[in-house]
Write an enzyme that holds these catalytic residues in place. Structure first.
Site, PDB file in Angstrom:
ATOM      1  N   ARG A  32      -2.885  -5.346   7.913  1.00 36.64           N
ATOM      2  CA  ARG A  32      -2.114  -6.580   7.683  1.00 36.64           C
ATOM      3  C   ARG A  32      -0.607  -6.360   7.766  1.00 36.64           C
ATOM      4  O   ARG A  32       0.160  -7.300   7.909  1.00 36.64           O
ATOM      5  CB  ARG A  32      -2.488  -7.171   6.332  1.00 36.64           C
ATOM      6  CG  ARG A  32      -2.124  -6.309   5.154  1.00 36.64           C
ATOM      7  CD  ARG A  32      -2.546  -6.931   3.842  1.00 36.64           C
ATOM      8  NE  ARG A  32      -2.231  -6.047   2.739  1.00 36.64           N
ATOM      9  CZ  ARG A  32      -2.705  -6.185   1.517  1.00 36.64           C
ATOM     10  NH1 ARG A  32      -3.525  -7.170   1.239  1.00 36.64           N
ATOM     11  NH2 ARG A  32      -2.361  -5.355   0.569  1.00 36.64           N
ATOM     12  N   GLY A  36       0.256   3.104   9.601  1.00 31.53           N
ATOM     13  CA  GLY A  36       0.803   4.217   8.816  1.00 31.53           C
ATOM     14  C   GLY A  36       0.737   3.961   7.320  1.00 31.53           C
ATOM     15  O   GLY A  36       0.904   4.885   6.527  1.00 31.53           O
ATOM     16  N   LYS A  48      10.860  11.266   1.454  1.00 29.56           N
ATOM     17  CA  LYS A  48      11.314  12.595   1.861  1.00 29.56           C
ATOM     18  C   LYS A  48      12.554  12.506   2.757  1.00 29.56           C
ATOM     19  O   LYS A  48      13.379  13.424   2.768  1.00 29.56           O
ATOM     20  CB  LYS A  48      10.205  13.378   2.548  1.00 29.56           C
ATOM     21  CG  LYS A  48       9.398  14.188   1.578  1.00 29.56           C
ATOM     22  CD  LYS A  48       8.367  13.417   0.812  1.00 29.56           C
ATOM     23  CE  LYS A  48       8.567  13.198  -0.635  1.00 29.56           C
ATOM     24  NZ  LYS A  48       7.482  12.446  -1.274  1.00 29.56           N
ATOM     25  N   GLY A 183       8.387   8.972 -10.126  1.00 29.89           N
ATOM     26  CA  GLY A 183       9.575   8.803 -10.974  1.00 29.89           C
ATOM     27  C   GLY A 183      10.523   9.982 -10.866  1.00 29.89           C
ATOM     28  O   GLY A 183      11.742   9.819 -10.731  1.00 29.89           O
ATOM     29  N   GLU A 201       9.540   8.782 -20.313  1.00 30.42           N
ATOM     30  CA  GLU A 201       8.131   9.165 -20.130  1.00 30.42           C
ATOM     31  C   GLU A 201       7.384   9.014 -21.458  1.00 30.42           C
ATOM     32  O   GLU A 201       7.818   9.525 -22.480  1.00 30.42           O
ATOM     33  CB  GLU A 201       8.050  10.616 -19.604  1.00 30.42           C
ATOM     34  CG  GLU A 201       6.670  11.232 -19.630  1.00 30.42           C
ATOM     35  CD  GLU A 201       5.611  10.458 -18.845  1.00 30.42           C
ATOM     36  OE1 GLU A 201       5.860  10.125 -17.682  1.00 30.42           O
ATOM     37  OE2 GLU A 201       4.539  10.179 -19.423  1.00 30.42           O
ATOM     38  N   GLY A 270       2.480   4.499 -12.124  1.00 26.74           N
ATOM     39  CA  GLY A 270       1.158   4.705 -11.517  1.00 26.74           C
ATOM     40  C   GLY A 270       0.847   3.661 -10.455  1.00 26.74           C
ATOM     41  O   GLY A 270       1.678   2.795 -10.153  1.00 26.74           O
ATOM     42  N   MET A 316      -4.684  10.315  -5.527  1.00 27.54           N
ATOM     43  CA  MET A 316      -3.856   9.449  -4.682  1.00 27.54           C
ATOM     44  C   MET A 316      -2.799  10.257  -3.938  1.00 27.54           C
ATOM     45  O   MET A 316      -1.632  10.294  -4.312  1.00 27.54           O
ATOM     46  CB  MET A 316      -3.242   8.348  -5.528  1.00 27.54           C
ATOM     47  CG  MET A 316      -4.279   7.355  -6.015  1.00 27.54           C
ATOM     48  SD  MET A 316      -3.493   5.878  -6.641  1.00 27.54           S
ATOM     49  CE  MET A 316      -4.898   4.832  -6.996  1.00 27.54           C
ATOM     50  N   LEU A 317      -3.249  10.929  -2.883  1.00 20.62           N
ATOM     51  CA  LEU A 317      -2.354  11.705  -2.037  1.00 20.62           C
ATOM     52  C   LEU A 317      -2.717  11.442  -0.581  1.00 20.62           C
ATOM     53  O   LEU A 317      -3.906  11.269  -0.252  1.00 20.62           O
ATOM     54  CB  LEU A 317      -2.501  13.206  -2.329  1.00 20.62           C
ATOM     55  CG  LEU A 317      -1.935  13.697  -3.658  1.00 20.62           C
ATOM     56  CD1 LEU A 317      -2.358  15.129  -3.923  1.00 20.62           C
ATOM     57  CD2 LEU A 317      -0.408  13.583  -3.671  1.00 20.62           C
ATOM     58  N   HIS A 442      10.525  39.352   6.117  1.00 18.60           N
ATOM     59  CA  HIS A 442      11.681  39.439   5.215  1.00 18.60           C
ATOM     60  C   HIS A 442      12.951  39.012   5.935  1.00 18.60           C
ATOM     61  O   HIS A 442      13.138  39.380   7.083  1.00 18.60           O
ATOM     62  CB  HIS A 442      11.849  40.880   4.728  1.00 18.60           C
ATOM     63  CG  HIS A 442      13.071  41.072   3.896  1.00 18.60           C
ATOM     64  ND1 HIS A 442      13.131  40.637   2.595  1.00 18.60           N
ATOM     65  CD2 HIS A 442      14.294  41.591   4.200  1.00 18.60           C
ATOM     66  CE1 HIS A 442      14.341  40.914   2.112  1.00 18.60           C
ATOM     67  NE2 HIS A 442      15.066  41.487   3.065  1.00 18.60           N
TER      68      HIS A 442
END
Ligand code: FAD
Length: 468
Positions: A32, A36, A48, A183, A201, A270, A316-317, A442
């Site tokens: 709708r 994505g 991000k 958050g 929190e 949430g 939820m990922l 390294h």
């Protein structure tokens, strides 16, 4: 007639559509909004992109440390910040469209409602209706922000992550309700952008589901080094409009109350699964407050109707939604594939990053499992020092005889990438001895993980070995 109708083109739905097409199914994908879903348009990717801006800003603020004088100063142009973010989103969304096309998936724009098993009605933006039919239906409608039952949530200036991502200016003072992943990510972003940030929190710690040691260290860093105010064991009781048009958040802790003046309240308490309007009640598809109920095939109690991703409310990922999509369609085609929910990596993109896989120390204690802890500090990691990003720790939890890895918890630069080696190891690919024998380049951040593992088997060179 299609083989499969998928409702929702987020990372669950679009990935399932492509995999199903690869397996030979004729697929219709109904969306709708934009291809994505939340992830690309209002979640993972735009956050991000803004996080990168925040990171760049934090480097600018420390430019003198790198011997760079910014004599002309610097400023943040939110129009350009938004343009950059949108261009990343646009690139990915159009890429998804292209992938769907290449794989022969039929994309239908509109709001879907299931009329019966195998039959879905689609209402287009112009109000016209059409019906699509298929042998199976896969619900991948995702989730939306949950609003707590707190007075004032409908006031102007009280926003969710979706609006927070689209702000055209940086609020001077922001109160973030909820110290979970979303958050905390926004707290880091807005603080670097110049806002005064307070996180409220309800639980005794931020990131309540993560390893307590890591969450505590992060809270300390965000407070002491970044200047974010974090209030735990505290709840927001109401939000009101002040006479000057700003907002006042009334908060209450065990023995105190406070009124915090702010310009914006971001609610990050949430997510709720998107089941409204799908016709589930009429069909008798079972769901509860968390989401749609499914079995090991991701099939609901109504034969031929399946569900994956956030709408099931399990984890939820985005990567879980995608993996569930792949497993669901592969199982439809008779493949024997399952997802191990105990080994899902999760990350928080903040200052520094957090990444985690497996059991936390608290879970091991709760389950009476004996364990040892291997640690390595980024302060001793050459790459992290060159990056001026040496805050943090790698914590490895293993069985007393080091034969099994129980959990890996990282607080440090690029933790979300470093965790992948731990995920591979825990999926049974390497033992601690084998990780130890892998040559880690390294200087790399991955050396910190190897050193934490080495400390458990008594051969760490740059860090103290864990006690037996
Ligand atoms: P969604 O991505 O929500 O997609 C569902 C789609 O279904 C939507 O496009 C919606 O428009 C459509 N839809 C719903 N109902 C209908 C209908 N009736 N008809 C047609 N279409 C419909 N996860 C991570 O793994 N990493 C992160 O860094 C990360 N960051 C996040 C940051 C934020 C701010 C938020 C909000 C979430 C973040 N997430 C992150 C979570 C991630 O976005 C979700 O887990 C993921 O998008 C779930 O995928 P999905 O396919 O199940 O649903």
């Amino acid at each position: 007639m299609h083989d499969l109708i998928i409702i929702g083109a987020g990372p669950g739905g679009y990935v399932a559509a492509i995999r199903a097409a690869q397996l030979g199914m004729k697929v219709a994908l109904i969306e709708r909004e934009e291809l994505g879903g939340t992830c690309l348009n209002h979640g993972c990717i735009p956050t991000k992109a803004l996080y990168k801006n925040a990171q760049v800003l934090s480097y600018f603020k420390k430019s003198e440390t790198f011997g760079i004088h910014l004599d002309g100063g610097f400023s943040l142009d939110m129009d350009l910040v938004q343009q950059r973010k949108q261009s990343v989103v646009k690139t990915l969304v159009s890429g998804v469209g292209q992938l769907l096309k290449t794989n022969g998936v039929t994309v239908i724009k509109g709001e879907a409602r299931i009329l019966a098993p195998g039959r879905v009605e689609v209402t287009a933006a112009d109000g016209s209706n059409s019906t699509v039919e298929a042998a199976r239906i896969l619900i991948a409608t995702g989730s939306d922000s949950a609003m707590p039952p707190v007075p004032g949530m409908d006031l102007e200036g009280v926003i969710t992550s979706r609006e927070a991502l689209a702000l055209s200016s940086v609020p001077k003072r922001i109160v973030i309700v909820g110290g979970g992943v979303i958050g905390i990510e926004f707290a880091g972003i807005f603080k670097e952008f110049g806002a005064e940030v307070t996180v409220v929190e309800f639980m005794p710690a931020i990131l309540p589901l993560m390893d307590r040691d890591i969450a505590k260290r992060l809270a300390r860093t965000l407070t002491k080094q970044r200047g974010i105010r974090i209030l735990v064991d505290t709840r927001v009781e109401r939000v009101e409009k002040a006479s000057d048009g700003s907002l006042v958040a009334s908060i209450a802790a065990k023995d105190s109350t406070e009124q915090i003046a702010c310009d914006c309240v971001l609610v990050a308490t949430g997510r709720v699964s998107n089941v409204k309007g799908l016709g589930l009640d009429e069909l008798g598809v079972k769901y509860d407050r968390r989401g749609v109920k499914v079995d090991e095939n991701y099939e609901t109690n109504v034969k031929g109707i399946y569900a994956i991703g956030d709408v099931t409310g399990r984890v939820m990922l985005a990567h879980v939604a995608s993996e569930e999509g792949v497993v669901a369609v592969e199982r439809m085609m008779g493949h024997d594939r399952a997802l191990n929910y105990d080994l899902i990596p999760a990350a928080v993109f903040t200052f520094p990053d957090v990444a985690t896989v497996g059991l936390t120390e608290e879970q091991l204690v709760e389950r009476n499992i004996e364990y040892r802890v291997g640690k390595s500090m980024y302060a001793g990691n050459g790459k992290a020092l060159t990056m001026n990003d040496a805050e943090g720790i790698v914590k490895v939890l293993a069985s007393p005889d080091s034969s099994a890895l129980y959990g890996v918890h990282i607080l440090g630069p690029n933790a979300s990438d470093t965790i992948t080696e731990a995920v591979a190891a825990m999926n049974g690919m390497f033992t601690l001895e084998e990780i130890s024998r892998v040559v880690h380049g390294h200087p790399t951040l991955s050396e910190a993980f190897a050193e934490a593992v080495n400390s458990l088997i008594g051969c760490a060179i740059h860090t103290p070995n864990a006690r037996k």
